[in-house]
Design a protein around this motif. Structure first.
Motif, PDB file in Angstrom:
ATOM      1  N   LEU A  73     -11.968 -11.212  -7.871  1.00 36.31           N
ATOM      2  CA  LEU A  73     -13.010 -12.184  -7.548  1.00 36.31           C
ATOM      3  C   LEU A  73     -12.583 -12.890  -6.266  1.00 36.31           C
ATOM      4  O   LEU A  73     -12.010 -13.976  -6.294  1.00 36.31           O
ATOM      5  N   PRO A  76     -17.570 -12.895  -3.417  1.00 33.33           N
ATOM      6  CA  PRO A  76     -18.847 -12.645  -4.108  1.00 33.33           C
ATOM      7  C   PRO A  76     -19.859 -11.995  -3.180  1.00 33.33           C
ATOM      8  O   PRO A  76     -19.896 -12.276  -1.984  1.00 33.33           O
ATOM      9  N   HIS A 126     -17.056  -4.338  -3.429  1.00 28.56           N
ATOM     10  CA  HIS A 126     -17.099  -5.447  -4.380  1.00 28.56           C
ATOM     11  C   HIS A 126     -16.754  -4.948  -5.774  1.00 28.56           C
ATOM     12  O   HIS A 126     -16.981  -3.781  -6.106  1.00 28.56           O
ATOM     13  N   GLU A 130     -17.908  -9.668  -8.751  1.00 24.41           N
ATOM     14  CA  GLU A 130     -18.404 -10.210  -7.492  1.00 24.41           C
ATOM     15  C   GLU A 130     -19.895  -9.940  -7.312  1.00 24.41           C
ATOM     16  O   GLU A 130     -20.642 -10.781  -6.805  1.00 24.41           O
ATOM     17  N   ILE A 133     -21.788 -12.314  -9.694  1.00 23.85           N
ATOM     18  CA  ILE A 133     -21.849 -13.670  -9.146  1.00 23.85           C
ATOM     19  C   ILE A 133     -22.940 -13.755  -8.082  1.00 23.85           C
ATOM     20  O   ILE A 133     -23.732 -14.706  -8.040  1.00 23.85           O
TER      21      ILE A 133
END
Length: 207
Positions: A73, A76, A126, A130, A133
Motif C-alpha cells: 500500500l 493508491p 498496483h 491500492e 483504495i
C-alpha cells in the motif's frame, strides 16, 4: 503477454491516465459553465477535487518513509479514482438529463472503470489494495456530484455545442498523449517529495 494483447492493455489502462482525464474533466467543466449553469459546473469541479485531492494526499503520505510498503500500500491508484469520478460523473449527468440513458450510461462507465482497474493489476503497477483504495475514493466523490445536481433544473444537451467543446478537446488530448508518450504520471514527483520530507522530518533514508 503478446504484442496485440499488450497494446490492448495499454490502450485500456490509458483511459484512466491523467493525460486524458485532466483535459476531459476540464472540458466538461467548461461546457457546463458555458452552456448549462455555474452551479452544475461547480458541482462537477467539487466532485473531481473530491477524487483527486485525497488520492494525491494518500500517495504523498504513504510514500513518506514507505510505511506500508510491505503490505503493498504505497501508491493508491489515481487511475481508478479519477476514472471512477470522471466516467461515473458523465454517466450521472447523462442519467440526470435522460432517465432512459441511465442503464447504458452506468453500464458503460462500469465497464470502463473495471477495465482500467484490471489492466492496472495486469501490468503490475498496483496491488489489489491500492486499486480498491482508488475505487473507494473515486466512488465517494460521486455522491458529492449527485447531491448538488439533483436540486438543479434540467439543462439542455445540445449536440452541436457538445461537439464544439469536445472536438478541439479531442485534438488537445491526442496531441498531449503523443507528446507525453501516452502517459502522464505524477507518481515520481510525489514519491521524491514524500521521501525528502520523510528524510527531513522523520530521519528516513532517501533511496
Amino acid at each position: 503477454m503478446d504484442l496485440l494483447l499488450s497494446k490492448a492493455v495499454d490502450g485500456v489502462t490509458n483511459l484512466g491516465d491523467s493525460a486524458i482525464l485532466l483535459p476531459l474533466s476540464a472540458g466538461i467543466f467548461l461546457w457546463l459553465l458555458a452552456f448549462c449553469s455555474r452551479q452544475a459546473a461547480g458541482a462537477w469541479a467539487l466532485a473531481m477535487l473530491a477524487a483527486v485531492v485525497p488520492i494525491a494526499l494518500l500517495k504523498f503520505a504513504l510514500q513518506t518513509c514507505d510505511p506500508l510498503s510491505r503490505l503493498r500500500l504505497v501508491t493508491p491508484s489515481g487511475h481508478a479514482a479519477f476514472g471512477t469520478a470522471v466516467y461515473g460523473g458523465l454517466a450521472m449527468l447523462a442519467a440526470r438529463q435522460r432517465p432512459g440513458w441511465a442503464v447504458p450510461a452506468f453500464a458503460a462507465a462500469a465497464i470502463l472503470v473495471a477495465g482500467i482497474c484490471a489492466t492496472r493489476l495486469m501490468i503490475g503497477v498496483h496491488s489489489e489494495g491500492e486499486v480498491l483504495i482508488g475505487l473507494a475514493v473515486g466512488a465517494a466523490s460521486l455522491p458529492v456530484l449527485y447531491n448538488r445536481i439533483r436540486r438543479l433544473p434540467p439543462f439542455a444537451i445540445d449536440v452541436r455545442r457538445v461537439a464544439l467543446v469536445l472536438g478541439p478537446l479531442s485534438a488537445v488530448i491526442l496531441a498531449w498523449m503523443l507528446y507525453h508518450d501516452w502517459g502522464l504520471s505524477p507518481n515520481g514527483v510525489i514519491r521524491e517529495a514524500a521521501l525528502r520530507l520523510g528524510a527531513a522530518t522523520m530521519h528516513c533514508e532517501v533511496r
